[in-house]
Design an enzyme around this catalytic site. Structure first.
Site, PDB file in Angstrom:
ATOM      1  CG  HIS A 101      52.822  82.072  47.737  1.00 26.01           C
ATOM      2  ND1 HIS A 101      52.322  80.913  48.312  1.00 26.01           N
ATOM      3  CD2 HIS A 101      53.757  82.542  48.603  1.00 26.01           C
ATOM      4  CE1 HIS A 101      52.932  80.707  49.465  1.00 26.01           C
ATOM      5  NE2 HIS A 101      53.804  81.681  49.673  1.00 26.01           N
ATOM      6  CE  LYS A 129      59.492  77.593  55.982  1.00 23.63           C
ATOM      7  NZ  LYS A 129      58.492  78.266  55.185  1.00 23.63           N
ATOM      8  NE  ARG A 172      52.546  86.551  55.844  1.00 21.83           N
ATOM      9  CZ  ARG A 172      53.002  85.366  56.148  1.00 21.83           C
ATOM     10  NH1 ARG A 172      52.426  84.307  55.676  1.00 21.83           N
ATOM     11  NH2 ARG A 172      54.024  85.213  56.945  1.00 21.83           N
ATOM     12  CB  SER A 178      52.279  77.913  53.073  1.00 23.24           C
ATOM     13  OG  SER A 178      52.437  78.486  51.798  1.00 23.24           O
TER      14      SER A 178
END
Length: 170
Positions: A19, A43, A93, A132
């Site tokens: 990040h 989430k 990513r 994360s």
């Protein structure tokens, strides 16, 4: 009229070196970057509260003068309009991230009537594996997360799991 404002939205639970890499690179591209911790109802199990995540991000970006940190509940397009931003930053990513991120980008552009575009930044190779979720999984089992997060964040994650472990045993 001011410079180009960009938003970097996400959950950042916790913030990782990946990040931070995206934030630093975006800060070189745009006049202002607001890292925005979005309340994400999808989430259900966040490790850190939104306020804790904002504090973490402010700590790790304090040396970048054109970066600010905020939080928001609602649609990103509404927040972008409120602060006058026309660009959303998203990190990629791997190819697997692209399909999901593309759908979000297209939806935001549609809902904003073309006022919010998305810029994708590919993650630096040394952080391509990092998420994360992976940091939390490693920390859950007492693994070394120091290659993944700054020391201040590592301390907070370790303490959170230490406290959580004590609660689980009661």
């Amino acid at each position: 009229m001011g410079g180009i404002k960009a938003l970097y939205p996400g959950s950042f639970d916790p913030v990782t070196y990946g990040h931070i890499d995206v934030i630093r690179r975006a800060a070189k591209m745009f006049d202002e970057v607001t890292v925005c911790v979005l309340y994400n109802k999808a989430k259900k199990t966040s490790l850190f509260s939104v306020d804790e995540r904002v504090k973490m991000l402010r700590d790790v970006t304090r040396d970048i003068p054109n970066v600010s940190v905020d939080s928001y509940y609602g649609l990103l397009i509404d927040y972008a309009e409120k602060v006058g931003a026309h660009v959303s930053i998203r990190g990629l990513r791997a190819v697997t991230d692209f399909e999901y991120e593309l759908q979000i980008a297209q939806t935001n552009r549609l809902l904003s009537h073309g006022k919010l575009d998305t810029v994708f930044l590919t993650t630096s190779m040394e952080y391509a594996y990092l998420s994360s979720s992976a940091v939390k999984e490693i920390a859950t089992f007492g693994g070394d997360i120091s290659p993944c997060v700054p020391p201040s964040i590592e301390k907070m994650v370790v303490e959170k799991y230490r406290t959580k472990g004590k609660k689980d045993k009661t």
